[in-house]
Write a protein that holds these residues in place. Structure first.
Motif, short mmCIF file in Angstrom:
data_model
loop_
_atom_site.label_atom_id
_atom_site.label_comp_id
_atom_site.label_asym_id
_atom_site.label_seq_id
_atom_site.Cartn_x
_atom_site.Cartn_y
_atom_site.Cartn_z
N ALA A 157 0.84 -1.19 0.00
CA ALA A 157 0.00 0.00 0.00
C ALA A 157 0.88 1.25 0.00
O ALA A 157 2.09 1.18 0.22
CB ALA A 157 -0.93 0.00 1.21
N GLU A 158 0.24 2.40 -0.24
CA GLU A 158 0.95 3.68 -0.26
C GLU A 158 0.26 4.77 0.55
O GLU A 158 0.92 5.66 1.06
CB GLU A 158 1.11 4.16 -1.71
CG GLU A 158 1.95 3.26 -2.59
CD GLU A 158 2.03 3.76 -4.01
OE1 GLU A 158 1.28 4.72 -4.35
OE2 GLU A 158 2.85 3.23 -4.78
N LYS A 159 -1.06 4.67 0.68
CA LYS A 159 -1.82 5.77 1.28
C LYS A 159 -2.16 5.45 2.74
O LYS A 159 -3.28 5.08 3.09
CB LYS A 159 -3.09 6.02 0.47
CG LYS A 159 -2.80 6.46 -0.96
CD LYS A 159 -4.06 6.73 -1.75
CE LYS A 159 -3.75 7.20 -3.17
NZ LYS A 159 -4.98 7.48 -3.94
N SER B 225 -4.87 3.13 9.03
CA SER B 225 -5.57 2.65 7.83
C SER B 225 -4.73 2.83 6.58
O SER B 225 -4.02 3.83 6.43
CB SER B 225 -6.88 3.43 7.65
OG SER B 225 -7.69 3.38 8.83
N ALA B 226 -4.83 1.87 5.68
CA ALA B 226 -4.25 1.99 4.35
C ALA B 226 -5.41 2.32 3.41
O ALA B 226 -6.19 1.44 3.03
CB ALA B 226 -3.56 0.70 3.93
N ARG B 227 -5.54 3.59 3.04
CA ARG B 227 -6.74 4.04 2.32
C ARG B 227 -6.87 3.41 0.94
O ARG B 227 -7.99 3.14 0.48
CB ARG B 227 -6.72 5.56 2.20
CG ARG B 227 -6.72 6.30 3.53
CD ARG B 227 -7.92 5.98 4.39
NE ARG B 227 -7.98 6.88 5.56
CZ ARG B 227 -8.84 6.75 6.55
NH1 ARG B 227 -9.71 5.75 6.55
NH2 ARG B 227 -8.83 7.60 7.57
N GLY C 106 -10.10 15.52 10.40
CA GLY C 106 -8.69 15.85 10.36
C GLY C 106 -7.80 14.78 9.77
O GLY C 106 -6.58 14.95 9.70
N VAL C 107 -8.39 13.66 9.33
CA VAL C 107 -7.57 12.60 8.74
C VAL C 107 -7.12 13.01 7.34
O VAL C 107 -7.72 13.88 6.70
CB VAL C 107 -8.34 11.26 8.68
CG1 VAL C 107 -8.71 10.81 10.09
CG2 VAL C 107 -9.60 11.38 7.82
N ILE C 108 -6.07 12.38 6.85
CA ILE C 108 -5.52 12.73 5.54
C ILE C 108 -6.53 12.49 4.43
O ILE C 108 -6.59 13.24 3.45
CB ILE C 108 -4.22 11.95 5.28
CG1 ILE C 108 -3.18 12.25 6.38
CG2 ILE C 108 -3.64 12.30 3.92
CD1 ILE C 108 -1.93 11.39 6.30
N ASP D 193 -4.41 17.51 -3.61
CA ASP D 193 -3.12 18.19 -3.68
C ASP D 193 -2.45 18.36 -2.32
O ASP D 193 -1.27 18.71 -2.24
CB ASP D 193 -3.29 19.57 -4.34
CG ASP D 193 -4.25 20.46 -3.58
OD1 ASP D 193 -5.38 20.02 -3.30
OD2 ASP D 193 -3.87 21.61 -3.24
N LYS D 194 -3.20 18.11 -1.24
CA LYS D 194 -2.66 18.25 0.11
C LYS D 194 -2.57 16.92 0.86
O LYS D 194 -2.27 16.90 2.05
CB LYS D 194 -3.51 19.24 0.91
CG LYS D 194 -3.47 20.66 0.36
CD LYS D 194 -4.29 21.61 1.22
CE LYS D 194 -4.22 23.04 0.68
NZ LYS D 194 -5.03 23.98 1.50
N GLN D 195 -2.84 15.84 0.17
CA GLN D 195 -2.81 14.52 0.82
C GLN D 195 -1.38 13.98 0.86
O GLN D 195 -0.95 13.24 -0.01
CB GLN D 195 -3.74 13.55 0.09
CG GLN D 195 -5.21 13.83 0.32
CD GLN D 195 -6.11 12.87 -0.42
OE1 GLN D 195 -5.74 12.33 -1.47
NE2 GLN D 195 -7.32 12.66 0.11
N ASN D 196 -0.66 14.35 1.91
CA ASN D 196 0.68 13.82 2.13
C ASN D 196 0.55 12.63 3.09
O ASN D 196 0.46 12.79 4.31
CB ASN D 196 1.57 14.90 2.74
CG ASN D 196 1.80 16.06 1.78
OD1 ASN D 196 2.04 15.86 0.60
ND2 ASN D 196 1.68 17.29 2.30
#
Length: 291
Positions: free
Chosen positions: A131-133, A170-172, A257-259, A265-268
């Motif tokens: 996963a990445e997110k 969580s891995a979104r 407040g979660v990613i 563009d702001k999902q780090n």
């Protein structure tokens, strides 16, 4: 009363957090020749007998310094080790529903985790390459104290043994891979809880501050009074469909407040080396590092 598990010299112990520090109550019971459940799990399942045994051990300790352990010498473990069920509640704070761009639930949204996800305070959480997110979710966690089946909201909180701090990591990308959230929620160590279980007589779950920091930056800041479905409502609702057993774990949902709620563009997303810190008023602070 604050209780926790810690590991020292490859052995797990039951600890009692006192004003002086962490007391190894298993060792105290052994030295005093008193019976005591070996873990929080067995303590909860033994009911009144277990509570009485714990109190007898604590009352028999005349010099706590003989049984104190230093935090730097131990490893924290999950506050329960082998629950029958780990249940989680999704979309339980209105701003979080809005940021996730999902429909307002008419009833609690439930999903599950497994025991492989349990981890303790300060335990490192491995990020697999599948996963990445990766995301955080600060949550108040309930630990069931006695069997609950079809209980009323008025009586529901009496079935809770205690509360602890939790992080529904969580891995979104895996969570949204299909219509089921399970895969993104059940990676190893993705449900850290701790550092202590605070018994229910010391906690009002309806008004607790809840905060999450990532690398020292505040990302979530809310209060449990903002829940759509209260802890009492959740216990009553769940118990109408399945029997809750002593030691069961219930994550009550996360605030905004979660990613996931950020614009693309702001999902780090979280990465190895990031430090997560979840704090809940009256209960404590849970820290975990991603590796």
């Amino acid at each position: 009363m604050k209780l926790g598990h810690f590991i020292k010299d490859n052995e797990r112990f039951l600890g009692y957090k006192s004003e002086d520090g962490i007391i190894n109550v298993n060792e105290a019971a052994k030295q005093k020749g008193l019976p005591l459940p070996e873990s929080i799990d067995t303590l909860i399942r033994s009911g009144e007998q277990g509570r009485d045994q714990l109190h007898h051990v604590l009352e028999a300790i005349s010099d706590p310094s003989l049984y104190l352990v230093k935090e730097q010498d131990i490893t924290f473990d999950s506050v329960v080790i082998n629950p029958e069920k780990i249940l989680c509640v999704g979309l339980n704070y209105m701003p979080h529903v809005e940021e996730a761009d999902m429909a307002i639930p008419d009833s609690p949204v439930l999903f599950s985790k497994f025991n492989n996800t349990l981890a303790g305070h300060q335990q490192e959480i491995p990020l697999p390459k599948t996963a990445e997110k990766y995301d955080y979710e600060a949550e108040l966690v309930m630990i069931v104290g006695k069997e609950a089946r079809d209980v009323s909201e008025e009586d529901a909180l009496s079935y809770i043994y205690g509360y602890c701090v939790g992080n529904d990591v969580s891995a979104r990308d895996l969570q949204m891979k299909s219509g089921q959230w399970l895969l993104g929620k059940t990676l190893d160590a993705f449900a850290p809880i701790g550092p202590y279980l605070v018994t229910s007589d010391e906690v009002d779950p309806t008004n607790l501050s809840i905060e999450c920091k990532i690398n020292g930056e505040v990302r979530q800041l809310s209060n449990t009074k903002n829940m759509i479905f209260s802890c009492a409502t959740l216990i009553s609702y769940i118990s109408k469909y399945m029997t809750l057993k002593p030691g069961d774990v219930i994550f009550s949902g996360t605030p905004e407040g979660v990613i996931l709620g950020y614009t693309p563009d702001k999902q780090n997303w979280l990465k190895a080396g990031d430090e997560m810190e979840v704090t809940i008023g009256q209960i404590g602070q849970l820290k975990n590092k991603l590796v």
